[in-house]
Design a protein around this motif. Structure first.
Motif, PDB file in Angstrom:
ATOM      1  N   GLY A 143       5.243  -1.297   2.231  1.00 41.91           N
ATOM      2  CA  GLY A 143       5.012  -0.201   1.301  1.00 41.91           C
ATOM      3  C   GLY A 143       5.416   1.133   1.896  1.00 41.91           C
ATOM      4  N   ASP A 144       5.065   2.188   1.173  1.00 44.94           N
ATOM      5  CA  ASP A 144       5.260   3.545   1.670  1.00 44.94           C
ATOM      6  C   ASP A 144       4.062   3.854   2.559  1.00 44.94           C
ATOM      7  OD1 ASP A 144       5.551   6.214   2.156  1.00 44.94           O
ATOM      8  OD2 ASP A 144       5.607   6.848   0.059  1.00 44.94           O
ATOM      9  N   LEU A 145       4.221   3.593   3.834  1.00 40.49           N
ATOM     10  CA  LEU A 145       3.112   3.743   4.776  1.00 40.49           C
ATOM     11  C   LEU A 145       3.061   5.131   5.404  1.00 40.49           C
ATOM     12  CD1 LEU A 145       3.130   0.241   6.518  1.00 40.49           C
ATOM     13  CD2 LEU A 145       2.121   0.948   4.332  1.00 40.49           C
ATOM     14  N   ASN A 146       4.040   5.987   5.059  1.00 36.94           N
ATOM     15  CA  ASN A 146       4.075   7.360   5.585  1.00 36.94           C
ATOM     16  C   ASN A 146       3.913   7.381   7.103  1.00 36.94           C
ATOM     17  OD1 ASN A 146       4.560   9.371   3.530  1.00 36.94           O
ATOM     18  ND2 ASN A 146       2.661   8.677   2.564  1.00 36.94           N
ATOM     19  N   SER A 147       4.465   6.373   7.770  1.00 34.98           N
ATOM     20  CA  SER A 147       4.269   6.199   9.209  1.00 34.98           C
ATOM     21  C   SER A 147       5.556   5.702   9.854  1.00 34.98           C
ATOM     22  CB  SER A 147       3.158   5.181   9.492  1.00 34.98           C
ATOM     23  OG  SER A 147       1.955   5.521   8.855  1.00 34.98           O
ATOM     24  N   GLY A 148       5.837   6.211  11.029  1.00 36.85           N
ATOM     25  CA  GLY A 148       6.938   5.682  11.814  1.00 36.85           C
ATOM     26  C   GLY A 148       6.534   4.401  12.532  1.00 36.85           C
ATOM     27  N   ALA A 157       0.839  -1.197   0.000  1.00 39.03           N
ATOM     28  CA  ALA A 157       0.000   0.000   0.000  1.00 39.03           C
ATOM     29  C   ALA A 157       0.872   1.243   0.000  1.00 39.03           C
ATOM     30  CB  ALA A 157      -0.926   0.008   1.212  1.00 39.03           C
ATOM     31  N   HIS A 158       0.249   2.342  -0.405  1.00 35.86           N
ATOM     32  CA  HIS A 158       0.836   3.675  -0.298  1.00 35.86           C
ATOM     33  C   HIS A 158      -0.193   4.527   0.429  1.00 35.86           C
ATOM     34  CE1 HIS A 158       2.732   7.381  -2.503  1.00 35.86           C
ATOM     35  NE2 HIS A 158       2.948   7.386  -1.199  1.00 35.86           N
ATOM     36  N   LEU A 159       0.111   4.851   1.691  1.00 37.03           N
ATOM     37  CA  LEU A 159      -0.883   5.492   2.545  1.00 37.03           C
ATOM     38  C   LEU A 159      -0.818   7.017   2.480  1.00 37.03           C
ATOM     39  CD1 LEU A 159      -0.827   3.233   5.736  1.00 37.03           C
ATOM     40  CD2 LEU A 159      -2.018   2.905   3.553  1.00 37.03           C
ATOM     41  N   SER A 160      -1.859   7.635   3.023  1.00 36.38           N
ATOM     42  CA  SER A 160      -1.987   9.092   3.015  1.00 36.38           C
ATOM     43  C   SER A 160      -0.985   9.750   3.954  1.00 36.38           C
ATOM     44  CB  SER A 160      -3.401   9.488   3.434  1.00 36.38           C
ATOM     45  OG  SER A 160      -4.367   9.000   2.530  1.00 36.38           O
ATOM     46  N   LEU A 161      -0.851  11.062   3.802  1.00 37.25           N
ATOM     47  CA  LEU A 161       0.024  11.830   4.688  1.00 37.25           C
ATOM     48  C   LEU A 161      -0.662  12.127   6.021  1.00 37.25           C
ATOM     49  CD1 LEU A 161       1.486  14.374   2.098  1.00 37.25           C
ATOM     50  CD2 LEU A 161       2.629  12.374   3.069  1.00 37.25           C
ATOM     51  N   GLY A 162      -1.959  12.369   6.002  1.00 31.11           N
ATOM     52  CA  GLY A 162      -2.674  12.746   7.219  1.00 31.11           C
ATOM     53  C   GLY A 162      -2.859  11.586   8.183  1.00 31.11           C
ATOM     54  N   GLY A 163      -2.641  11.853   9.466  1.00 35.74           N
ATOM     55  CA  GLY A 163      -2.720  10.803  10.475  1.00 35.74           C
ATOM     56  C   GLY A 163      -4.104  10.184  10.585  1.00 35.74           C
ATOM     57  N   ARG A 164      -5.166  10.977  10.475  1.00 38.92           N
ATOM     58  CA  ARG A 164      -6.519  10.439  10.601  1.00 38.92           C
ATOM     59  C   ARG A 164      -6.809   9.452   9.473  1.00 38.92           C
ATOM     60  NH1 ARG A 164     -11.374  14.610  11.221  1.00 38.92           N
ATOM     61  NH2 ARG A 164     -10.149  15.028  13.119  1.00 38.92           N
ATOM     62  N   ASP A 165      -6.449   9.834   8.245  1.00 37.62           N
ATOM     63  CA  ASP A 165      -6.656   8.923   7.119  1.00 37.62           C
ATOM     64  C   ASP A 165      -5.843   7.654   7.280  1.00 37.62           C
ATOM     65  OD1 ASP A 165      -8.479  10.480   5.837  1.00 37.62           O
ATOM     66  OD2 ASP A 165      -7.132  11.188   4.259  1.00 37.62           O
ATOM     67  N   ARG A 166      -4.606   7.789   7.729  1.00 33.73           N
ATOM     68  CA  ARG A 166      -3.746   6.606   7.865  1.00 33.73           C
ATOM     69  C   ARG A 166      -4.278   5.635   8.906  1.00 33.73           C
ATOM     70  NH1 ARG A 166       1.126   8.134   9.834  1.00 33.73           N
ATOM     71  NH2 ARG A 166       0.720  10.370   9.747  1.00 33.73           N
ATOM     72  N   ARG A 167      -4.834   6.146   9.985  1.00 35.16           N
ATOM     73  CA  ARG A 167      -5.424   5.254  10.995  1.00 35.16           C
ATOM     74  C   ARG A 167      -6.553   4.429  10.398  1.00 35.16           C
ATOM     75  NH1 ARG A 167      -4.426   9.993  13.922  1.00 35.16           N
ATOM     76  NH2 ARG A 167      -2.820   9.729  15.534  1.00 35.16           N
ATOM     77  N   ARG A 168      -7.408   5.078   9.611  1.00 35.53           N
ATOM     78  CA  ARG A 168      -8.514   4.362   8.972  1.00 35.53           C
ATOM     79  C   ARG A 168      -7.981   3.355   7.945  1.00 35.53           C
ATOM     80  NH1 ARG A 168     -11.873   8.878   6.357  1.00 35.53           N
ATOM     81  NH2 ARG A 168     -13.340   7.192   5.846  1.00 35.53           N
ATOM     82  N   GLN A 169      -6.977   3.752   7.189  1.00 32.19           N
ATOM     83  CA  GLN A 169      -6.424   2.870   6.165  1.00 32.19           C
ATOM     84  C   GLN A 169      -5.754   1.652   6.784  1.00 32.19           C
ATOM     85  OE1 GLN A 169      -3.966   5.761   4.207  1.00 32.19           O
ATOM     86  NE2 GLN A 169      -5.699   6.739   3.174  1.00 32.19           N
TER      87      GLN A 169
END
Length: 252
Positions: free
Chosen positions: A177-182, A147-159
């Motif tokens: 993937g690029d999860l844009n998350s630590g 997956a390639h996740l969103s930049l925003g934290g709220r969207d990433r939690r849902r994803q």
């Protein structure tokens, strides 16, 4: 492909930024035109990326193009798979901006999956999606999610909650993937934790590739799998560094 239970599977995830070499933040601004118009260096960069990919059993690619004006109609997933010697590949178009761009991410593998699915992910800005592939004993009965996740934290939690659901009841699942998350963000996510997903203990920094400061590209596995090594490769052909993974699948 791994030939025995003792030989690790070699996986790679890479945000290739459409094959555009980036050397610093200023270059990202001055070279922004390359995202809408063909670049002479793009083909050579893809050849170098393909040389790297040829060493792996399974590859997940983010920020590729499925064939448009900016790539001279080159489907980058299919190009890389052919050049790297993969017999099996697939992709999903996430934002279709024809004729200028066809944003996509994809996969390539040494053996064919027994099933492959694409799933849209919840996002305030449409265009986020995940790929789910299941393999049989030829690839150790793995389920691979990319997956390639969103930049925003709220969207990433849902994803991430959606991705946890996509793992289903499968025992051997890799999420990459690029999860844009630590790693801490991933480790503390309730659905991932409940499902048993574990990120790498010391997730290497992958962004920006010329001076990595953030671990945005990640791999997580369920308890039946063991991460032997996870490393960011010193390749500066994109704004992200590739993330290489050696994975051991214990005997059933």
């Amino acid at each position: 492909m791994a030939e025995s239970p003792d030989k690790p599977l070699r996986l790679l995830t890479y945000n290739i930024q459409v094959g555009l070499h980036t050397r610093d933040y200023g270059h990202m601004v001055s070279g922004a035109w390359r995202h809408v118009w063909p670049s002479r260096s793009q083909s050579g960069n893809l050849e170098r990326i393909a040389e790297l990919l040829s060493e792996y059993d399974f590859v997940a690619i983010q920020e590729a193009d499925a064939g448009s004006l900016r790539t001279r109609d080159c489907n980058q997933i299919e190009f890389l798979a052919e050049r790297a010697g993969f017999n099996h590949c697939g992709y999903i178009v996430t934002r279709d901006l024809q004729p200028v761009a066809r944003h996509c991410h994809g996969w390539m593998a040494r053996v064919a999956p027994v099933s492959q699915e694409s799933h849209s992910l919840a996002s305030r800005i449409p265009g986020r999606a995940a790929l789910r592939l299941r393999f049989d004993d030829a690839l150790s009965d793995l389920t691979l999610l990319s997956a390639h996740l969103s930049l925003g934290g709220r969207d990433r939690r849902r994803q991430l909650e959606q991705l946890s659901d996509l793992a289903g009841d499968d025992r051997r699942v890799v999420l990459m993937g690029d999860l844009n998350s630590g790693a801490d963000f991933l480790r503390d996510h309730p659905a991932l934790r409940a499902r048993g997903f574990r990120p790498a203990h010391d997730a290497p920094k992958t962004y920006p590739s010329w001076r990595p400061r953030r671990a945005l590209d990640q791999v997580l596995v369920t308890p039946d799998l063991e991460l032997l090594s996870v490393s960011a490769l010193p390749l500066q052909l994109s704004d992200h560094a590739p993330l290489a993974i050696d994975l051991r699948v214990p005997d059933s």
